[in-house]
Motif scaffolding. Structure first.
Motif, short mmCIF file in Angstrom:
data_model
loop_
_atom_site.label_atom_id
_atom_site.label_comp_id
_atom_site.label_asym_id
_atom_site.label_seq_id
_atom_site.Cartn_x
_atom_site.Cartn_y
_atom_site.Cartn_z
N ARG A 265 -6.45 -8.04 6.12
CA ARG A 265 -5.57 -7.93 4.96
C ARG A 265 -5.85 -6.63 4.20
N ALA A 266 -7.12 -6.26 4.08
CA ALA A 266 -7.46 -5.01 3.39
C ALA A 266 -6.94 -3.80 4.17
N GLU A 267 -6.99 -3.86 5.51
CA GLU A 267 -6.47 -2.74 6.31
C GLU A 267 -4.97 -2.57 6.10
N CYS A 268 -4.24 -3.67 6.03
CA CYS A 268 -2.80 -3.57 5.78
C CYS A 268 -2.51 -2.99 4.41
N ASP A 269 -3.31 -3.38 3.42
CA ASP A 269 -3.12 -2.83 2.08
C ASP A 269 -3.40 -1.33 2.06
N GLN A 270 -4.39 -0.89 2.81
CA GLN A 270 -4.71 0.54 2.87
C GLN A 270 -3.58 1.33 3.53
N ILE A 271 -3.00 0.79 4.58
CA ILE A 271 -1.87 1.48 5.22
C ILE A 271 -0.69 1.54 4.27
N ALA A 272 -0.46 0.47 3.52
CA ALA A 272 0.61 0.48 2.53
C ALA A 272 0.36 1.56 1.47
N ASN A 273 -0.89 1.70 1.04
CA ASN A 273 -1.23 2.76 0.08
C ASN A 273 -0.96 4.14 0.67
N ALA A 274 -1.26 4.31 1.96
CA ALA A 274 -1.00 5.60 2.61
C ALA A 274 0.49 5.89 2.65
N LEU A 275 1.32 4.88 2.88
CA LEU A 275 2.77 5.08 2.87
C LEU A 275 3.26 5.46 1.48
N VAL A 276 2.68 4.84 0.46
CA VAL A 276 3.05 5.20 -0.92
C VAL A 276 2.72 6.66 -1.19
N LEU A 278 2.35 9.08 1.02
CA LEU A 278 3.11 9.98 1.89
C LEU A 278 4.54 10.15 1.42
N THR A 279 5.15 9.06 0.97
CA THR A 279 6.57 9.10 0.61
C THR A 279 6.82 9.41 -0.85
N GLY A 280 5.82 9.17 -1.72
CA GLY A 280 6.02 9.38 -3.14
C GLY A 280 6.89 8.32 -3.79
N MET A 281 7.18 7.23 -3.07
CA MET A 281 7.99 6.15 -3.63
C MET A 281 7.16 5.32 -4.60
N ALA A 282 7.84 4.64 -5.52
CA ALA A 282 7.14 3.78 -6.48
C ALA A 282 6.36 2.71 -5.74
N ALA A 283 5.09 2.56 -6.10
CA ALA A 283 4.22 1.65 -5.35
C ALA A 283 4.74 0.22 -5.38
N GLY A 284 5.16 -0.24 -6.55
CA GLY A 284 5.64 -1.62 -6.64
C GLY A 284 6.87 -1.86 -5.80
N ASP A 285 7.84 -0.95 -5.86
CA ASP A 285 9.07 -1.11 -5.10
C ASP A 285 8.82 -1.05 -3.60
N LEU A 286 7.99 -0.09 -3.18
CA LEU A 286 7.72 0.05 -1.75
C LEU A 286 6.97 -1.16 -1.22
N ARG A 287 5.97 -1.62 -1.95
CA ARG A 287 5.21 -2.78 -1.49
C ARG A 287 6.11 -4.02 -1.40
N GLN A 288 7.02 -4.13 -2.35
CA GLN A 288 7.93 -5.28 -2.32
C GLN A 288 8.80 -5.23 -1.07
N ARG A 289 9.26 -4.04 -0.71
CA ARG A 289 10.10 -3.90 0.48
C ARG A 289 9.27 -4.08 1.76
N LEU A 290 8.03 -3.59 1.74
CA LEU A 290 7.18 -3.71 2.92
C LEU A 290 6.82 -5.15 3.22
N PHE A 291 6.42 -5.89 2.18
CA PHE A 291 5.89 -7.23 2.40
C PHE A 291 6.98 -8.30 2.41
N SER A 292 8.15 -7.95 1.90
CA SER A 292 9.24 -8.94 1.92
C SER A 292 9.93 -8.99 3.27
N GLN A 293 9.76 -7.93 4.06
CA GLN A 293 10.39 -7.87 5.37
C GLN A 293 9.48 -8.50 6.41
N ALA A 294 10.06 -9.14 7.39
CA ALA A 294 9.28 -9.79 8.44
C ALA A 294 8.42 -8.78 9.18
#
Length: 519
Positions: A265-276, A278-294
């Protein structure tokens, strides 16, 4: 090109020099004749000669045992929207959004854009060197003048329009413009290279995140199963059907699974942080889109390459960049060779002149125009060394180009080899996962019925867990192999070069009993 009239004027200039009595002294008339001929010949030939090698792409870019012709085609034909269309084939809108956002925030691409702007400015400078230069100036002064009597107060003013033009006798200026243009094209190719790299890196990171989610799902299922076994073993111990040692083993196995689940679970969170980042997208919005999708890997919709034409490597921007650098180095040779020959420039000025004193005033218009011929005589070998340096730079660029081509071929071949092996690996991993899953189900049934030991169950569970992990990892690597081929061929390929095997299409739409989407 120099005209006959220019030659006649050159002859008149030399004739005026030869009319000087000193020049017509003993042996002087012969020298004057030679001077007249030299000036005329310089002007006639100067307009027709361009020094240095003429760059021929077909011969300059021949690489032994590789395709005969390499041309600097921009990836996707220079149409940037085509790359987005290529990524849209993965049927994952979030992937496309991430790539677009990463490119807008990429410092690498921003630097590439600035290098293009700098190269364009240098091209303007090189082109301007061969055009006339016109300047305006104005001056005014006030002072005294003594002419055998009292001081005379005077005021003078002058305005001038000044012009100068260097005649490109031996093509040095043209070669400079040619080199600057090639370097601009090189930087444009570099921008495309940065764009493809950013897209591929983003896609790899996103694929790794989805793969991490699948591993997280496996770890969650494994932890729940071990916890259930631990609870059942505790009940059996209380009933006297199992020893306390088995209960300790079951609890240890459940704790190990929980620790592995937390790490995953920590590894997935770290990859999500790396995407935030890299893309400069809002962390909350991106995480919501990442984790809400299958937790589904992005699957290419129609991509399967039986072969990659070698000519397709010409669209690789790094190859195009190396080829343009080679062309620029060729032009540099001619520019340096032109420095060893005479330079001719024409300059002049015209403007009003006013001179006012207490005794009167003078108003006039002054003008001056004439050529200047500069001839190098002695420089200690500096210009010759500059030519040799340019030639060595060209040979270096030629080696770099050939190295880049061979690297491109190897990268494509490696990507194709990996794709070919991945088909077998995914099939074998699926077979192993299904087999161990069936064996685990049987072992759990036997253990609950008292016909198998806890050690047998834990060993079977470990094998099944490893097989599921290998299957998820192999699927992720399969998608990453497609991305590697995308990068290797310089930004994708056209549908005409691809076919979709039926096995791959069926595999993309299937689901497995392990809860993971098949790739």
């Amino acid at each position: 090109m120099t005209t006959l009239g220019d030659t006649s004027r050159a002859g008149r200039i030399a004739s005026r020099h030869c009319s000087n009595p000193v020049a017509t002294a003993s042996g002087g008339r012969l020298r004057c004749t030679r001077l007249t001929a030299a000036v005329a010949l310089t002007l006639v030939l100067g307009g027709c000669i361009t020094l240095g090698p003429d760059y021929d792409e077909k011969t300059a870019t021949v690489v032994p045992n590789q395709p005969d012709v390499w041309t600097q085609a921009l990836p996707h034909g220079g149409a940037t929207h085509v790359m987005t269309d290529w990524w849209a084939q993965f049927n994952d809108p979030l992937l496309v959004d991430l790539i677009v956002a990463a490119q807008s925030q990429s410092n690498t691409m921003a630097q590439a854009t600035l290098r293009i702007a700098q190269a364009r400015a240098l091209l303007v400078t090189a082109n301007a060197a061969a055009t006339p230069v016109v300047n305006a100036s104005a001056a005014a002064s006030r002072g005294t003048l003594v002419v055998g009597g009292p001081l005379i107060l005077n005021t003078s003013s002058q305005a001038q329009l000044q012009a100068g033009w260097e005649i490109d006798l031996f093509g040095g200026l043209a070669r400079g413009s040619e080199a600057a243009r090639a370097r601009l094209q090189s930087q444009v190719a570099g921008w495309h290279d940065a764009r493809i790299s950013v897209a591929a890196d983003t896609a790899n990171l996103y694929t790794n995140f989805r793969g991490c989610q699948q591993l997280l799902r496996i770890a969650t299922s494994d932890a729940a199963s071990r916890a259930q076994t631990s609870a059942l073993t505790g009940q059996l111990v209380q009933a006297g059907f199992q020893s306390p040692a088995n209960y300790a083993l079951a609890r240890a196995s459940a704790a190990e699974a929980e620790g592995r689940l937390a790490a995953q679970r920590a590894e997935c969170d770290q990859i999500a942080n790396a995407l935030v980042a890299l893309t400069g997208m809002a962390a909350g919005d991106l995480r919501q889109r990442l984790f809400s999708q299958a937790a589904t890997l992005p699957v290419p919709g129609q991509l399967a390459v039986q072969k990659v034409p070698a000519q397709m490597l010409a669209q690789r921007p790094d190859v195009a960049m190396a080829e343009r650098d080679l062309a620029a180095a060729s032009a540099d040779i001619g520019m340096r060779e032109a420095d060893r020959f005479p330079r001719l420039s024409i300059s002049g000025n015209i403007g009003p002149l006013a001179f006012n004193t207490s005794d009167g005033s003078l108003n006039a218009t002054s003008w001056v125009i004439g050529p200047t011929l500069t001839m190098p005589i002695f420089d200690g070998g500096r210009r010759a060394a500059n030519v040799e340096t340019a030639r060595i730079a060209y040979e270096t660029a030629e080696i770099s180009f050939r190295t880049q081509v061979r690297r491109a071929v190897r990268e494509v071949e490696d990507a194709l080899v990996k794709l070919d092996s991945m088909k077998t690996r995914v099939t074998d991993a699926q077979t192993a996962s299904d087999g161990y899953r069936e064996a685990l189900t049987a072992a759990e049934t036997r253990y609950k019925s008292g016909f198998a030991s806890l050690l047998d169950l834990e060993e079977t569970r470990r094998l099944s867990f490893n097989a599921d992990n290998i299957l998820a990892t192999t699927r992720r690597e399969h998608v990453n192999a497609w991305i590697a081929l995308y990068r290797a061929v310089g930004g994708g390929w056209t549908p005409a070069d691809t076919t979709l095997p039926a096995a791959f299409a069926a595999q993309a739409s299937s689901q497995t009993s392990t809860g993971m989407t098949t790739q």
